[in-house]
Write an enzyme that holds these catalytic residues in place. Structure first.
Site, PDB file in Angstrom:
ATOM      1  N   HIS A 189      49.957  -7.344  35.746  1.00 59.99           N
ATOM      2  CA  HIS A 189      50.299  -6.701  34.708  1.00 59.99           C
ATOM      3  C   HIS A 189      51.367  -7.626  34.205  1.00 59.99           C
ATOM      4  O   HIS A 189      52.175  -8.290  34.235  1.00 59.99           O
ATOM      5  CB  HIS A 189      51.008  -5.532  35.193  1.00 59.99           C
ATOM      6  CG  HIS A 189      50.696  -4.325  36.303  1.00 59.99           C
ATOM      7  ND1 HIS A 189      50.230  -4.673  36.822  1.00 59.99           N
ATOM      8  CD2 HIS A 189      50.731  -2.985  35.465  1.00 59.99           C
ATOM      9  CE1 HIS A 189      50.014  -2.916  37.423  1.00 59.99           C
ATOM     10  NE2 HIS A 189      50.364  -2.284  36.404  1.00 59.99           N
TER      11      HIS A 189
ATOM     12  N   ASP B 110      44.843   2.558  40.901  1.00 62.03           N
ATOM     13  CA  ASP B 110      45.706   2.496  39.695  1.00 62.03           C
ATOM     14  C   ASP B 110      46.946   1.282  40.700  1.00 62.03           C
ATOM     15  O   ASP B 110      47.762   1.508  41.533  1.00 62.03           O
ATOM     16  CB  ASP B 110      45.165   2.907  38.988  1.00 62.03           C
ATOM     17  CG  ASP B 110      46.353   4.396  39.591  1.00 62.03           C
ATOM     18  OD1 ASP B 110      47.386   3.951  40.954  1.00 62.03           O
ATOM     19  OD2 ASP B 110      46.645   5.438  38.837  1.00 62.03           O
ATOM     20  N   SER B 111      47.716   1.376  39.617  1.00 63.02           N
ATOM     21  CA  SER B 111      48.863   0.968  39.198  1.00 63.02           C
ATOM     22  C   SER B 111      50.096   1.898  39.884  1.00 63.02           C
ATOM     23  O   SER B 111      50.764   0.611  40.620  1.00 63.02           O
ATOM     24  CB  SER B 111      50.003   0.483  38.288  1.00 63.02           C
ATOM     25  OG  SER B 111      48.438   0.054  36.977  1.00 63.02           O
TER      26      SER B 111
END
Length: 212
Positions: free
Chosen positions: A84, A127-128
């Site tokens: 990110h 995922d995140s």
């Protein structure tokens, strides 16, 4: 990847829009003497220039999909990293987001006569938010071979037209066109994409290993 990156990532779709223009055709009749001159009028073209280009592009796209699907060569995918962008996220968010996207995928691939890569793939990863995220689609990369050996070192850049789904949206399929880059040697490649976005949304680098 962050949960609301889809709105911003749709901006990437503009990278794949094609603007086609049709040239204007004009006919001119001249008459220099009273004598009547009969000429044979050319038959109108069945399709305009833009229509032919559009049909050619669509036909080539379908042909690439078919040829890749009919190929018997397989790729295997191992997701290895999500990052990110620290310039676009609050530290509080990056501290809690997952950046180890454990998962696996496979697909079919081929190299065309020009040495460019085509692939059909399906992959699932964490995922995140540590939830399973599937993705599948078609990928294309224009390849460069600095040493001239297609089995040796290579670099690629292109795009993927994919469909994904996330738990925040009840796993409803969503289109996700994205850029692609890669570096590879012999059977192994490192491939990556970047999901664009706004502050605290999107702006995620996603990388995986591809074995062929």
């Amino acid at each position: 990847m962050s949960s609301t990156y889809f709105h911003s990532s749709l901006l990437a779709a503009t990278l794949f829009s094609v603007t086609l223009t049709a040239p204007a055709f004009a006919s001119e009749n001249t008459q220099n003497t009273p004598q009547t001159i009969t000429t044979k009028k050319p038959q109108p073209a069945e399709n305009t220039f833009s229509e032919k280009n559009e049909e050619s592009y669509w036909g080539k796209f379908k042909r690439n999909l078919t040829q890749t699907w009919d190929n018997d060569q397989y790729n295997y995918y191992l997701p290895v990293w999500t990052w990110h962008n620290r310039f676009t996220y609050d530290k509080e968010k990056t501290n809690r987001y997952n950046e180890t996207p454990w998962g696996f995928g496979m697909g079919k691939y081929r190299y065309d006569n020009e040495g460019d890569w085509h692939g059909l793939y399906a992959m699932a990863f964490m995922d995140s938010n540590n939830r399973v995220q599937p993705i599948m689609g078609y990928g294309f990369e224009k390849m460069w071979y600095p040493g001239g050996d297609r089995e040796g070192f290579r670099m690629g850049a292109g795009f993927t037209l994919s469909v994904t789904a996330r738990h925040e949206y009840n796993y409803i399929p969503m289109p996700l066109p994205l850029p692609l880059v890669s570096v590879g040697y012999e059977h192994l490649s490192l491939q990556a994409t970047y999901v664009p976005g706004t502050y605290n949304n999107g702006n995620v680098l996603f990388a995986w290993l591809r074995w062929q």
